[in-house]
Design a protein around this motif. Structure first.
Motif, PDB file in Angstrom:
ATOM      1  N   MET A 291       1.116   8.178   9.238  1.00  0.00           N
ATOM      2  CA  MET A 291       1.229   8.341   7.785  1.00  0.00           C
ATOM      3  C   MET A 291       2.590   7.876   7.285  1.00  0.00           C
ATOM      4  O   MET A 291       2.691   7.274   6.213  1.00  0.00           O
ATOM      5  CB  MET A 291       0.995   9.810   7.401  1.00  0.00           C
ATOM      6  N   ASP A 292       3.642   8.134   8.079  1.00  0.00           N
ATOM      7  CA  ASP A 292       4.991   7.720   7.689  1.00  0.00           C
ATOM      8  C   ASP A 292       5.110   6.202   7.612  1.00  0.00           C
ATOM      9  O   ASP A 292       5.814   5.658   6.764  1.00  0.00           O
ATOM     10  CB  ASP A 292       6.026   8.272   8.674  1.00  0.00           C
ATOM     11  N   PHE A 293       4.406   5.511   8.518  1.00  0.00           N
ATOM     12  CA  PHE A 293       4.502   4.053   8.566  1.00  0.00           C
ATOM     13  C   PHE A 293       3.412   3.377   7.728  1.00  0.00           C
ATOM     14  O   PHE A 293       3.359   2.152   7.668  1.00  0.00           O
ATOM     15  CB  PHE A 293       4.396   3.569  10.009  1.00  0.00           C
ATOM     16  N   MET A 294       2.561   4.174   7.089  1.00  0.00           N
ATOM     17  CA  MET A 294       1.430   3.618   6.357  1.00  0.00           C
ATOM     18  C   MET A 294       1.859   2.887   5.090  1.00  0.00           C
ATOM     19  O   MET A 294       1.285   1.868   4.703  1.00  0.00           O
ATOM     20  CB  MET A 294       0.448   4.744   5.999  1.00  0.00           C
ATOM     21  N   GLY A 295       2.889   3.395   4.425  1.00  0.00           N
ATOM     22  CA  GLY A 295       3.319   2.795   3.173  1.00  0.00           C
ATOM     23  C   GLY A 295       2.391   3.167   2.029  1.00  0.00           C
ATOM     24  O   GLY A 295       1.490   4.000   2.181  1.00  0.00           O
ATOM     25  N   PRO A 296       2.567   2.517   0.877  1.00  0.00           N
ATOM     26  CA  PRO A 296       1.721   2.824  -0.293  1.00  0.00           C
ATOM     27  C   PRO A 296       0.247   2.516  -0.011  1.00  0.00           C
ATOM     28  O   PRO A 296      -0.072   1.541   0.672  1.00  0.00           O
ATOM     29  CB  PRO A 296       2.273   1.898  -1.388  1.00  0.00           C
ATOM     30  N   VAL A 297      -0.627   3.341  -0.535  1.00  0.00           N
ATOM     31  CA  VAL A 297      -2.066   3.120  -0.375  1.00  0.00           C
ATOM     32  C   VAL A 297      -2.734   3.245  -1.739  1.00  0.00           C
ATOM     33  O   VAL A 297      -2.219   3.904  -2.647  1.00  0.00           O
ATOM     34  CB  VAL A 297      -2.697   4.137   0.602  1.00  0.00           C
ATOM     35  N   ARG A 298      -3.894   2.618  -1.883  1.00  0.00           N
ATOM     36  CA  ARG A 298      -4.627   2.704  -3.140  1.00  0.00           C
ATOM     37  C   ARG A 298      -5.296   4.073  -3.266  1.00  0.00           C
ATOM     38  O   ARG A 298      -5.858   4.585  -2.296  1.00  0.00           O
ATOM     39  CB  ARG A 298      -5.696   1.621  -3.212  1.00  0.00           C
ATOM     40  N   MET A 299      -5.219   4.629  -4.454  1.00  0.00           N
ATOM     41  CA  MET A 299      -5.827   5.935  -4.682  1.00  0.00           C
ATOM     42  C   MET A 299      -7.322   5.884  -4.414  1.00  0.00           C
ATOM     43  O   MET A 299      -7.914   6.852  -3.918  1.00  0.00           O
ATOM     44  CB  MET A 299      -5.566   6.397  -6.124  1.00  0.00           C
ATOM     45  N   LYS A 300      -7.949   4.747  -4.707  1.00  0.00           N
ATOM     46  CA  LYS A 300      -9.377   4.601  -4.455  1.00  0.00           C
ATOM     47  C   LYS A 300      -9.686   4.797  -2.978  1.00  0.00           C
ATOM     48  O   LYS A 300     -10.675   5.451  -2.613  1.00  0.00           O
ATOM     49  CB  LYS A 300      -9.845   3.219  -4.913  1.00  0.00           C
ATOM     50  N   ASP A 301      -8.823   4.232  -2.088  1.00  0.00           N
ATOM     51  CA  ASP A 301      -9.044   4.375  -0.651  1.00  0.00           C
ATOM     52  C   ASP A 301      -8.856   5.830  -0.209  1.00  0.00           C
ATOM     53  O   ASP A 301      -9.584   6.320   0.662  1.00  0.00           O
ATOM     54  CB  ASP A 301      -8.073   3.463   0.121  1.00  0.00           C
ATOM     55  N   VAL A 302      -7.873   6.501  -0.812  1.00  0.00           N
ATOM     56  CA  VAL A 302      -7.634   7.914  -0.485  1.00  0.00           C
ATOM     57  C   VAL A 302      -8.852   8.749  -0.873  1.00  0.00           C
ATOM     58  O   VAL A 302      -9.332   9.584  -0.100  1.00  0.00           O
ATOM     59  CB  VAL A 302      -6.374   8.434  -1.205  1.00  0.00           C
ATOM     60  N   GLU A 303      -9.361   8.516  -2.087  1.00  0.00           N
ATOM     61  CA  GLU A 303     -10.507   9.289  -2.574  1.00  0.00           C
ATOM     62  C   GLU A 303     -11.749   9.041  -1.724  1.00  0.00           C
ATOM     63  O   GLU A 303     -12.526   9.971  -1.452  1.00  0.00           O
ATOM     64  CB  GLU A 303     -10.783   8.937  -4.033  1.00  0.00           C
ATOM     65  N   GLU A 304     -11.943   7.784  -1.285  1.00  0.00           N
ATOM     66  CA  GLU A 304     -13.089   7.473  -0.430  1.00  0.00           C
ATOM     67  C   GLU A 304     -12.976   8.190   0.909  1.00  0.00           C
ATOM     68  O   GLU A 304     -13.973   8.713   1.432  1.00  0.00           O
ATOM     69  CB  GLU A 304     -13.183   5.961  -0.219  1.00  0.00           C
ATOM     70  N   ALA A 305     -11.766   8.221   1.469  1.00  0.00           N
ATOM     71  CA  ALA A 305     -11.550   8.909   2.749  1.00  0.00           C
ATOM     72  C   ALA A 305     -11.800  10.408   2.590  1.00  0.00           C
ATOM     73  O   ALA A 305     -12.426  11.050   3.450  1.00  0.00           O
ATOM     74  CB  ALA A 305     -10.135   8.647   3.251  1.00  0.00           C
ATOM     75  N   GLN A 306     -11.312  10.974   1.496  1.00  0.00           N
ATOM     76  CA  GLN A 306     -11.527  12.401   1.258  1.00  0.00           C
ATOM     77  C   GLN A 306     -13.009  12.705   1.070  1.00  0.00           C
ATOM     78  O   GLN A 306     -13.499  13.725   1.550  1.00  0.00           O
ATOM     79  CB  GLN A 306     -10.727  12.849   0.027  1.00  0.00           C
ATOM     80  N   GLN A 307     -13.718  11.789   0.390  1.00  0.00           N
ATOM     81  CA  GLN A 307     -15.142  12.000   0.165  1.00  0.00           C
ATOM     82  C   GLN A 307     -15.919  11.946   1.477  1.00  0.00           C
ATOM     83  O   GLN A 307     -16.913  12.660   1.656  1.00  0.00           O
ATOM     84  CB  GLN A 307     -15.685  10.960  -0.826  1.00  0.00           C
TER      85      GLN A 307
END
Length: 334
Positions: A291-307
């Protein structure tokens, strides 16, 4: 003295006194024109004496207290308590300052009625009438009544709540008049937006699991798009806090590490701590590093992963591997 200030001036003083963090949170609940007016007023506010700040804060506190008392027992109850605390004249002043948004909502008397007693009065009413009344109740009260309705009515009422938008004051007044006569209670009314997806989600989250499944199965046949929209909101990622450690560990066994890393990227510290606590130290350290090395991510990708993780939780609940604690009395785990 605070009485020398207008309403918007008092609001500006209050926001300045509360500080930027709390003020910004309040702004999130205001309309654009209200934000513009307040921003301008705050910008034009130069200096306010400490005593005036204290008076504005005290007035705000009294209004909030009055609102709480109204919600608990109506205007009469609020006035009685405030008179004991502030004296008759000041109590009346506080009550009179409450705006329409702080007045008693429609069906206030219904919220003070036992659900079992109310059920006797409304169970034979038209489903649209029942839906409107339930929309004004607390989620717990509405859940008890919805669960006690005949099965053939439950899905119909749930659908009508979800699709409800604005209700005419005349319709509200007429329904209130009938119930007032039956329950011999007095109530004030206003024009309020009720119902909608969030309303039925809150109710379904509070009913017992069998009632929820019965309603959702019926909606999936009659209104598949509506059922899908409701299901997506039934359990959000942050609700993983409702699960105990054993259930979380069971869920994590079926979750891909990449999805977990994305899902945790924008989650609260509390959620992250619960997740990491239920992983092995080695895996938790690896995910934190990724997660530390991941850098910025799109909120859409975060929401899809959470879903995806929410879908795992729902699947495990449906299969009986885990049980989400609900108002209907389910245990936490099996």
């Amino acid at each position: 003295m605070s009485d020398n200030y207008s309403g918007i001036q008092k609001a500006a003083i209050l926001l300045i006194t509360l500080g930027p963090e709390k003020a910004s949170s309040i702004f999130q609940h205001l309309k654009e024109d209200e934000i513009e007016s307040l921003t301008l007023e705050i910008a034009n506010t130069r200096s306010v004496s400490p005593s005036d700040k204290d008076e504005v804060l005290e007035e705000f506190y009294q209004v909030c207290l009055a609102q709480q008392y109204i919600a608990e027992g109506g205007i009469g109850y609020a006035k009685e308590l405030l008179e004991k605390a502030l004296g008759e004249e000041k109590a009346q002043g506080v009550i009179s300052k409450l705006t329409a948004s702080l007045q008693v909502r429609p069906f206030e008397f219904v919220r003070k009625t036992e659900p079992s007693q109310l059920l006797n009065f409304i169970q034979d009413e038209h489903p649209q009438t029942i839906a409107m009344i339930l929309s004004y109740l607390s989620s717990g009260q509405a859940a008890m009544i919805l669960g006690a309705l005949p099965p053939e009515k439950q899905a119909d009422v749930a659908r009508r709540i979800a699709q409800m938008d604005r209700t005419s004051p005349d319709v509200i007044k007429e329904v209130e008049r009938v119930l007032e006569r039956k329950l011999s209670s007095l109530v004030n009314q206003d024009y309020t937006i009720v119902g909608g997806i969030d309303s039925i989600v809150n109710i379904l989250n509070s009913v017992d699991r069998s009632t929820e499944k019965r309603i959702m199965e019926s909606l999936e046949i009659e209104e598949p798009e509506l059922a899908d929209e409701i299901r997506k909101k039934m359990f959000v990622f942050e609700d993983i806090l409702l699960l105990d450690d054993r259930s979380i560990q069971r869920v994590l066994r079926d979750v891909e590490n990449a999805d977990l890393e994305l899902a945790l990227k924008s989650s609260t510290e509390e959620v992250q701590n619960v997740i990491f606590r239920n992983l092995s130290k080695r895996l938790a350290a690896m995910i934190k590093e990724d997660m530390d090395f991941m850098g910025p991510v799109r909120m859409k990708d975060v929401e899809e992963a959470q879903q995806k993780i929410v879908a795992v939780i729902r699947r495990l609940e449906d299969s009986g591997d885990i049980v989400i604690s609900r108002g209907g009395g389910d245990d936490i785990v099996v």
